[in-house]
Scaffold this motif. Sequence first.
Motif, short mmCIF file in Angstrom:
data_model
loop_
_atom_site.label_atom_id
_atom_site.label_comp_id
_atom_site.label_asym_id
_atom_site.label_seq_id
_atom_site.Cartn_x
_atom_site.Cartn_y
_atom_site.Cartn_z
N ASP A 1 9.59 3.87 1.54
CA ASP A 1 8.70 3.21 2.48
C ASP A 1 8.43 4.05 3.72
N SER A 2 9.44 4.81 4.15
CA SER A 2 9.28 5.61 5.37
C SER A 2 8.24 6.71 5.22
N LEU A 3 7.92 7.08 3.98
CA LEU A 3 6.94 8.14 3.73
C LEU A 3 5.67 7.62 3.05
N ASP A 4 5.68 6.36 2.64
CA ASP A 4 4.61 5.80 1.81
C ASP A 4 3.40 5.43 2.68
N LYS A 5 2.32 6.18 2.50
CA LYS A 5 1.08 5.89 3.23
C LYS A 5 0.23 4.85 2.52
N CYS A 6 0.63 4.51 1.31
CA CYS A 6 -0.10 3.48 0.56
C CYS A 6 0.90 2.47 0.01
N PRO A 7 1.47 1.63 0.90
CA PRO A 7 2.44 0.64 0.43
C PRO A 7 1.79 -0.39 -0.48
N LYS A 8 2.62 -1.07 -1.24
CA LYS A 8 2.17 -2.11 -2.16
C LYS A 8 1.31 -1.58 -3.29
N THR A 9 1.56 -0.33 -3.69
CA THR A 9 0.86 0.20 -4.87
C THR A 9 1.26 -0.62 -6.09
N PRO A 10 0.30 -1.06 -6.89
CA PRO A 10 0.64 -1.85 -8.08
C PRO A 10 1.58 -1.10 -9.01
N ALA A 11 2.40 -1.86 -9.72
CA ALA A 11 3.38 -1.26 -10.63
C ALA A 11 2.69 -0.42 -11.68
N GLY A 12 3.26 0.75 -11.96
CA GLY A 12 2.76 1.62 -13.01
C GLY A 12 1.72 2.63 -12.56
N VAL A 13 1.19 2.49 -11.36
CA VAL A 13 0.17 3.41 -10.88
C VAL A 13 0.84 4.70 -10.40
N LYS A 14 0.36 5.83 -10.90
CA LYS A 14 0.90 7.11 -10.46
C LYS A 14 0.43 7.40 -9.04
N VAL A 15 1.36 7.96 -8.24
CA VAL A 15 1.04 8.23 -6.84
C VAL A 15 1.36 9.68 -6.49
N ASP A 16 0.80 10.12 -5.37
CA ASP A 16 1.09 11.46 -4.90
C ASP A 16 2.31 11.43 -3.97
N ALA A 17 2.58 12.53 -3.29
CA ALA A 17 3.77 12.63 -2.45
C ALA A 17 3.75 11.67 -1.28
N SER A 18 2.59 11.20 -0.91
CA SER A 18 2.47 10.26 0.21
C SER A 18 2.47 8.81 -0.26
N GLY A 19 2.63 8.61 -1.57
CA GLY A 19 2.69 7.26 -2.09
C GLY A 19 1.35 6.66 -2.42
N CYS A 20 0.30 7.45 -2.35
CA CYS A 20 -1.03 6.95 -2.68
C CYS A 20 -1.37 7.26 -4.14
N PRO A 21 -2.18 6.40 -4.78
CA PRO A 21 -2.48 6.58 -6.19
C PRO A 21 -2.92 8.00 -6.52
N LEU A 22 -2.35 8.52 -7.60
CA LEU A 22 -2.56 9.90 -8.01
C LEU A 22 -3.39 9.93 -9.28
N THR A 23 -4.09 11.02 -9.53
CA THR A 23 -4.86 11.33 -10.74
C THR A 23 -6.21 10.64 -10.74
N VAL A 24 -6.23 9.32 -10.78
CA VAL A 24 -7.52 8.65 -10.91
C VAL A 24 -8.34 8.68 -9.63
N LEU A 25 -7.70 8.45 -8.50
CA LEU A 25 -8.40 8.52 -7.21
C LEU A 25 -7.52 9.30 -6.24
N GLN A 26 -7.46 10.58 -6.40
CA GLN A 26 -6.58 11.40 -5.58
C GLN A 26 -6.96 11.27 -4.11
N SER A 27 -5.91 11.07 -3.28
CA SER A 27 -6.17 10.91 -1.86
C SER A 27 -6.73 12.19 -1.28
N GLY A 28 -7.63 12.04 -0.32
CA GLY A 28 -8.24 13.18 0.33
C GLY A 28 -9.59 13.56 -0.25
N ALA A 29 -9.89 13.12 -1.47
CA ALA A 29 -11.18 13.46 -2.09
C ALA A 29 -12.24 12.46 -1.65
N VAL A 30 -13.52 12.84 -1.83
CA VAL A 30 -14.62 11.94 -1.49
C VAL A 30 -15.34 11.44 -2.74
#
Length: 447
Positions: A307-336
């Motif tokens: 939680d102390s590093l998670d920038k995207c809390p409450k990510t649904p179960a099973g969703v892959k996330v990046d190092a900041s805890g935000c969903p990974l692969t499908v909607l990579q954080s930082g992209a437009v």
Amino acid sequence: MKHPVTMLALLLMIAALMSACATSYQPVPPFTPVEVDAGGHALKAQNVIVIMDASSSMGEGYQQWKKFDIATSVVRNMAETVPADMGIKSGLRIFGGDPKMFAESTSVIDDVGDFDKVAHHKALSTVSQAGGTSPLGEAAAAVVNDLEGLDGTSAVIMVTDAKGMGAGQAAGARAVKEKFGDSVCFYPILVGDDADGQQLMEEIARVGGCGFATNADSLASGEQMADFVQKVFIGDMMDSDGDGVGDAMDKCPGTPAGVKVDSVGCPLDSDKDGVPDYQDKCPGTPAGVKVDSTGCPLDSDGDGVPDSLDKCPKTPAGVKVDASGCPLTVLQSGAVSWTFNEINFEVSKADIKPASYGILDEIAAALGANPQLKVVVEGHTDNTGARAFNMDLSNRRAEAVMGYLVGKGVSPSRLSAKGYGPDRPIADNATKLGRSKNRRVQFTKVN
């Protein structure tokens, strides 16, 4: 010249006075007990039997005192020094004594039971003077009966001048030792300075194997008696959990064996997260970070990012996330924008193929984990066929994807759909590979 009878009377008076002076002894000096603190310590001896010599030789003098008075004082002073709440059992036996009062060669004057100073002193006062024989060995042997049925370790303390007794008197102590083994120790105290008596005292101490011989002279002061009581009765500081910190100081009793503890007996917690090192599966947690029962940083949404590093809390179960805890692969954080060639449809239709449901579910979950994100769902085709048909087809396909996401719980207010047909190619439509890349669904972030 004086009359002979008068002279004889004078001489007799002088002799009487000299005789009186020769047998006049000083009172034993007053005794001030020194407190012994047994708190938090194990008892070295749970029981004590005191054997006091009241035989005729104890009526003799030693220095300026009568030996009987010295022995009585030693026994009384010891009772004054032993803590009343120490929880020991005690008994008092004599040998010898005024034959008019004690017909037996050895007698119990205070039955074995819970230690009681008042009862002890009252029993001692019944022995007013010395007399009779000196059967130390017989008295020692009788201790077998005194100790019968007692639990724990026992101390047998003998207070005697040991005068004219001989080495054979140690046989009684041997009988006790054979019966009770390591659970009994002997502490003989010599009254006086008889050399043979000293040897007998040392022999009896050796028979015990765990006691020691001493002299009444060394027990005269409160400090000396307190030291004696400490050595006889008081063991090491109690340490029930064996962590090296005594129970009286241990703020964390019951620490498991082998666990390292601090100075107050509590398990070490190097990272100060509230979980001791031996249970901490995540040592080195930064200060202030909340942890679970295993010492690992809390991860409320279970995405593997605390939680102390998670920038995207409450990510649904099973969703892959990046190092900041935000969903990974499908909607990579930082992209437009995010492009998906794996969202496929029936040929020339807007019907989504079931094989594409998985990736669409991941996109829906990623949008759910980023509630602030709004996107345009874009449909794109290659340049095969009429442009008007492809424009309509790409728009219907974008709307189909939008409808699927809404059906998965994504708010319609966060989505819009638009078809671009073949107008925005990203590869060469002249090749099969290029055309496959151009047939795509793209999500573009709306600021």
